[in-house]
Design an enzyme around this catalytic site. Structure first.
Site, PDB file in Angstrom:
ATOM      1  CB  VAL A 193      -0.784   0.002   1.175  1.00 38.36           C
ATOM      2  CG1 VAL A 193      -1.700   1.476   1.574  1.00 38.36           C
ATOM      3  CG2 VAL A 193      -1.972  -1.203   1.072  1.00 38.36           C
ATOM      4  CB  THR A 194       3.745   2.350   2.271  1.00 37.25           C
ATOM      5  OG1 THR A 194       3.000   1.902   3.240  1.00 37.25           O
ATOM      6  CG2 THR A 194       4.653   3.492   2.533  1.00 37.25           C
ATOM      7  NE  ARG A 231      -8.949  -9.668  19.203  1.00 35.80           N
ATOM      8  CZ  ARG A 231      -8.847 -10.203  18.183  1.00 35.80           C
ATOM      9  NH1 ARG A 231      -9.498  -9.619  17.078  1.00 35.80           N
ATOM     10  NH2 ARG A 231      -8.119 -11.257  17.929  1.00 35.80           N
ATOM     11  CG  ASP A 243      -9.959 -16.470  11.899  1.00 32.92           C
ATOM     12  OD1 ASP A 243      -9.019 -16.895  12.374  1.00 32.92           O
ATOM     13  OD2 ASP A 243     -10.479 -15.577  12.604  1.00 32.92           O
ATOM     14  NE  ARG A 302      -0.509 -41.375  25.267  1.00 29.31           N
ATOM     15  CZ  ARG A 302       0.562 -40.856  25.835  1.00 29.31           C
ATOM     16  NH1 ARG A 302       1.462 -39.907  25.480  1.00 29.31           N
ATOM     17  NH2 ARG A 302       0.870 -41.369  27.199  1.00 29.31           N
ATOM     18  CE  LYS A 334      -6.005 -44.800   9.401  1.00 24.85           C
ATOM     19  NZ  LYS A 334      -5.790 -43.414   8.889  1.00 24.85           N
ATOM     20  NE  ARG A 376      -1.291 -38.144  27.521  1.00 28.30           N
ATOM     21  CZ  ARG A 376      -1.877 -39.211  27.821  1.00 28.30           C
ATOM     22  NH1 ARG A 376      -3.127 -39.591  27.884  1.00 28.30           N
ATOM     23  NH2 ARG A 376      -1.130 -39.841  28.710  1.00 28.30           N
ATOM     24  CD  GLN A 421      -3.589 -22.342  15.504  1.00 28.65           C
ATOM     25  OE1 GLN A 421      -4.263 -22.675  14.883  1.00 28.65           O
ATOM     26  NE2 GLN A 421      -3.736 -22.011  17.041  1.00 28.65           N
ATOM     27  NE  ARG A 422      -3.138 -13.443  16.162  1.00 31.45           N
ATOM     28  CZ  ARG A 422      -4.034 -13.052  17.067  1.00 31.45           C
ATOM     29  NH1 ARG A 422      -5.088 -13.672  17.397  1.00 31.45           N
ATOM     30  NH2 ARG A 422      -3.364 -12.392  18.110  1.00 31.45           N
TER      31      ARG A 422
HETATM   32  O1  F6P Z   1      -9.338 -13.859  14.352  1.00 30.20           O
HETATM   33  C1  F6P Z   1      -8.028 -14.270  14.495  1.00 30.20           C
HETATM   34  C2  F6P Z   1      -8.020 -14.891  15.906  1.00 30.20           C
HETATM   35  O2  F6P Z   1      -6.605 -15.495  15.887  1.00 30.20           O
HETATM   36  C3  F6P Z   1      -8.876 -16.168  15.914  1.00 30.20           C
HETATM   37  O3  F6P Z   1      -8.880 -17.251  15.183  1.00 30.20           O
HETATM   38  C4  F6P Z   1      -8.834 -16.153  17.418  1.00 30.20           C
HETATM   39  O4  F6P Z   1     -10.292 -16.918  17.885  1.00 30.20           O
HETATM   40  C5  F6P Z   1      -8.958 -15.016  18.128  1.00 30.20           C
HETATM   41  O5  F6P Z   1      -8.151 -14.130  16.797  1.00 30.20           O
HETATM   42  C6  F6P Z   1      -7.837 -14.918  19.169  1.00 30.20           C
HETATM   43  O6  F6P Z   1      -7.956 -13.710  19.627  1.00 30.20           O
HETATM   44  P1  F6P Z   1      -6.847 -12.892  20.891  1.00 30.20           P
HETATM   45  O7  F6P Z   1      -5.576 -12.791  20.234  1.00 30.20           O
HETATM   46  O8  F6P Z   1      -7.639 -11.548  21.186  1.00 30.20           O
HETATM   47  O9  F6P Z   1      -7.047 -14.063  21.753  1.00 30.20           O
END
Ligand code: F6P
Length: 329
Positions: free
Chosen positions: A27-28, A76, A132, A167, A218, A253, A261-262
């Protein structure tokens, strides 16, 4: 006739996702290429309210395409959900000479953008930035592919120990109310099943999976479970508890992958997607588009009204469910 756009503001909002920096960069650089000034707004809508503004040049985004997270930081923002917060945000925008806003974020962030655009006469272009993949009108969101790859890498490791101990592992993944991450990471990691909200009709997904497993005799299994819960039903612990009670012959388990994941470096796919979308956002503004989200459909950039992107339910392709069921035999 659209007002001539001299200055744009850009922000990232909601949960961060890998590729957000590549989008900010695109964008920049595209804006500067077109002689448009760029103001980086820190901490999402909160920064708009608190006037956390930075003048961005092309070099502000150097060496960022490969970095996870967001250099603009994110939040947020509760204040932005109030009319008072949005009024302050608008006044600050006017004072800073910001003519249009680029918002990179997920469902909640784009819903906020839609509300803001309804109340004030500001062109807003949204970019789908969320792991997501739950925004309607786009095949992929920025960060989804990277998160999928991270999940698959983790599942491959868990598979080793699951096999060694015979498991059942319930691995919980993010996705909020959507099962895209669970379903597709299950296919990509060769998992035995995915439990996703989109299939939570009257079928008991656990019983169904155990039955199939028994038929295939399995001893170990990997089940990808979406984090989505409804009335306390759902999530990996819920299913592991049920196994303990209803199928005590199995050793279950739980692994919750959580925020790992993020994080991490964005995949090549996400970098390219973010670059194309960021470029398209400025092109769209120059064409006089407003209040749309940039999407990708069949490898073509598309414009989706933000109202549709956030309201419509993005369906999961039923073929994915069949493919997993057949291949997990
Ligand atoms: O919307 C992205 C997300 O990682 C969702 O998958 C998850 O439910 C939520 O944000 C977690 O939010 P926070 O980082 O505020 O705990």
């Amino acid at each position: 006739m659209e007002k001539h756009i001299k200055t744009i503001g850009i922000l990232t909002s909601g949960g961060d996702s890998p590729g957000m920096n590549a989008a900010i960069r695109a964008v920049t650089r595209t804006a500067r290429f077109n002689n448009i000034n760029v103001i980086g707004i820190q901490r999402g809508y909160q920064g708009l309210i608190d006037k956390e503004f930075l003048k961005f040049t092309s070099s502000s985004v150097s060496n960022t395409i490969q970095r996870g997270g967001t250099i603009l930081k994110t939040a947020r923002c509760k204040d932005f959900m109030t009319p008072k917060g949005r009024k302050i945000a608008h006044e600050n925008m006017v004072e800073a000479g910001i003519d249009a806003l680029i918002v990179i974020g997920g469902n909640g962030s784009l819903t906020g953008a839609q509300q803001f655009a309804r109340e004030f006469d500001i062109p807003i272009i949204g970019l789908p930035g969320t792991i997501d993949n739950d925004l309607y009108g786009t095949d992929a969101t920025i960060g989804y592919d990277s998160a999928l790859n991270t999940i698959v890498e983790c599942v491959d490791k868990i598979r080793d120990t699951a096999n060694s101990h015979d498991r059942i592992f319930f691995i919980e993944v993010m996705g909020r109310d959507a099962g895209f991450l669970a379903q597709n990471s299950a296919i990509a990691s060769g998992a035995e099943a995915a439990i996703i909200p989109e299939s939570a009709t009257d079928v008991d997904q656990l019983a169904d999976f155990i039955e199939r497993g028994k038929r295939k005799s399995k001893n170990s299994a990997i089940v990808l479970v979406s984090e989505a819960q409804k009335d306390g039903v759902g999530g990996a612990f819920y299913y592991a508890e049920r196994v303990k009670k209803e199928y005590p012959q199995f050793d279950a388990r739980v692994t919750i992958l959580g925020h790992l994941q993020r994080g991490g470096t964005p995949s090549a796919y996400d970098r390219i997607l973010a670059s194309r979308m960021g470029y398209a956002a400025i092109e769209a503004l120059l064409e006089g588009q407003r209040n749309i989200m940039i999407g990708i459909k069949n490898d073509e950039i598309v414009y989706v009204p933000i109202s549709r992107a956030v309201k419509m339910n993005k369906p999961i392709n039923q073929e994915l469910i069949t493919v997993l069921n057949v291949l997990s035999m």
